[in-house]
Design an enzyme around this catalytic site. Structure first.
Site, PDB file in Angstrom:
ATOM      1  CD  GLU A 124     -55.131  59.642 -26.785  1.00 53.89           C
ATOM      2  OE1 GLU A 124     -56.347  59.730 -26.512  1.00 53.89           O
ATOM      3  OE2 GLU A 124     -54.405  60.634 -26.996  1.00 53.89           O
ATOM      4  CD  GLU A 233     -54.463  61.137 -31.956  1.00 53.33           C
ATOM      5  OE1 GLU A 233     -55.127  62.042 -31.404  1.00 53.33           O
ATOM      6  OE2 GLU A 233     -54.819  59.952 -31.969  1.00 53.33           O
TER       7      GLU A 233
END
Length: 313
Positions: A124, A233
């Site tokens: 991220e 995720e």
């Protein structure tokens, strides 16, 4: 995000292609690197955890190679227990990134290349604005060059291993990040219905919608449907403070497992769950941060919270 009927139709078409190729999607888990008291996990600690996971998966993902001596300690444990690792490489800051590359060069030669499922540069990093798309692309290419010059314990090169990244689904669908997708051998997309404040009635729909938007953009950018793709995720916390209309509980986590994770795998999409074990060492600060301890499908003492069975009939 509201569930889009148009996107649902597109998602069904894309999922049908995926299901034809791979039948049931694979399952893996994100793995923390610290014990309950905040100390770094040893090789023995990892072996114990991998033994608990062995009935459900043979693949784990970690976020960095050097932090807490992760690759040094997890690598031998994974090899001993027959697991593969998606090895994270943290691309910021410069000293941290240098330590990451040093860990790869030092500890990859001590294990077999078959123990490594792939390399993920950043987690991220785009979502947090840690790096621009151009900067992250350069780091991906740099890591690819680094691992290509490393041989394993049997003298086999790591040059054939895929190098990519993992990021939040919404930044992957943004057109200005296409350079990262182009630079990556594979891309993982993260999506959390919980952090979108979804009700349980809409959580799985939101999850599918988000992931399929990301997959569609990745496939279009790469110009192929024959690519490695994982949900990097996803999950649902079992305790802590609610976020908007999302409530953490064991029952809700179990429901999301069945309706979101199992269903996604049924369409042939690989899923890495966040996460394997609760992380009791994480501090409570304010707001909804108390949920961060409670994302594991296992407690921190290795007790399974709910059934991980999926009905693929």
């Amino acid at each position: 995000m509201r569930f889009s009927t148009t996107l649902a139709t597109a998602a069904t078409a894309l999922f049908f292609t995926a299901s034809q190729v791979s039948a049931i999607g694979e399952l893996a888990f994100n793995l923390g690197v610290k014990n309950n008291d905040g100390t770094c996990k040893s090789t023995s600690d990892y072996e114990t955890e991998l033994q608990a996971l062995k009935s459900y998966t043979s693949t784990v993902k970690v976020y960095a190679a050097s932090d807490c001596n992760t690759l040094q300690n997890l690598g031998p444990a994974a090899e001993a227990e027959g697991f593969t690792i998606f090895v994270g490489v943290w691309p910021t800051d410069d000293s941290h990134y240098a330590a990451e590359k040093a860990a790869l060069q030092t500890y990859l030669p001590k294990i077999k290349e078959s123990t490594v499922a792939g390399f993920l540069v950043g987690s991220e990093a785009l979502y947090r604005n840690d790096l621009t798309a151009s900067q992250l692309s350069d780091k991906i290419n740099d890591v690819r060059s680094v691992v290509a010059d490393i041989s394993d314990s049997d003298g086999k090169s790591y040059s054939g291993k895929q190098v990519g990244t993992v990021d939040s689904w919404n930044v992957l669908v943004a057109g200005y990040n296409s350079a990262v997708i182009e630079a990556s051998d594979f891309v993982m997309a993260n999506a959390f219905s919980y952090w979108q404040g979804q009700t349980m009635q809409n959580a799985s729909y939101s999850f599918f919608d988000d992931i399929m938007q990301a997959l569609q953009v990745i496939q279009s950018t790469k110009g192929s449907t024959d690519i490695t793709f994982w949900v990097g995720e996803t999950g649902w916390p079992t305790d802590g403070t609610n976020f908007e209309s999302s409530y953490p509980s064991v029952d809700n986590a179990k429901q999301f497992w069945k309706e979101g994770i199992c269903s996604m795998r049924a369409w042939g999409v690989n899923v890495i769950v966040f996460e394997a074990f609760d992380e009791d060492w994480k501090p409570n600060t304010s707001g909804t941060s108390d949920v961060e301890k409670h994302w594991g499908v296992f407690t921190s003492s290795d007790n399974l919270k709910y059934s991980l069975d999926c009905d693929f009939s």
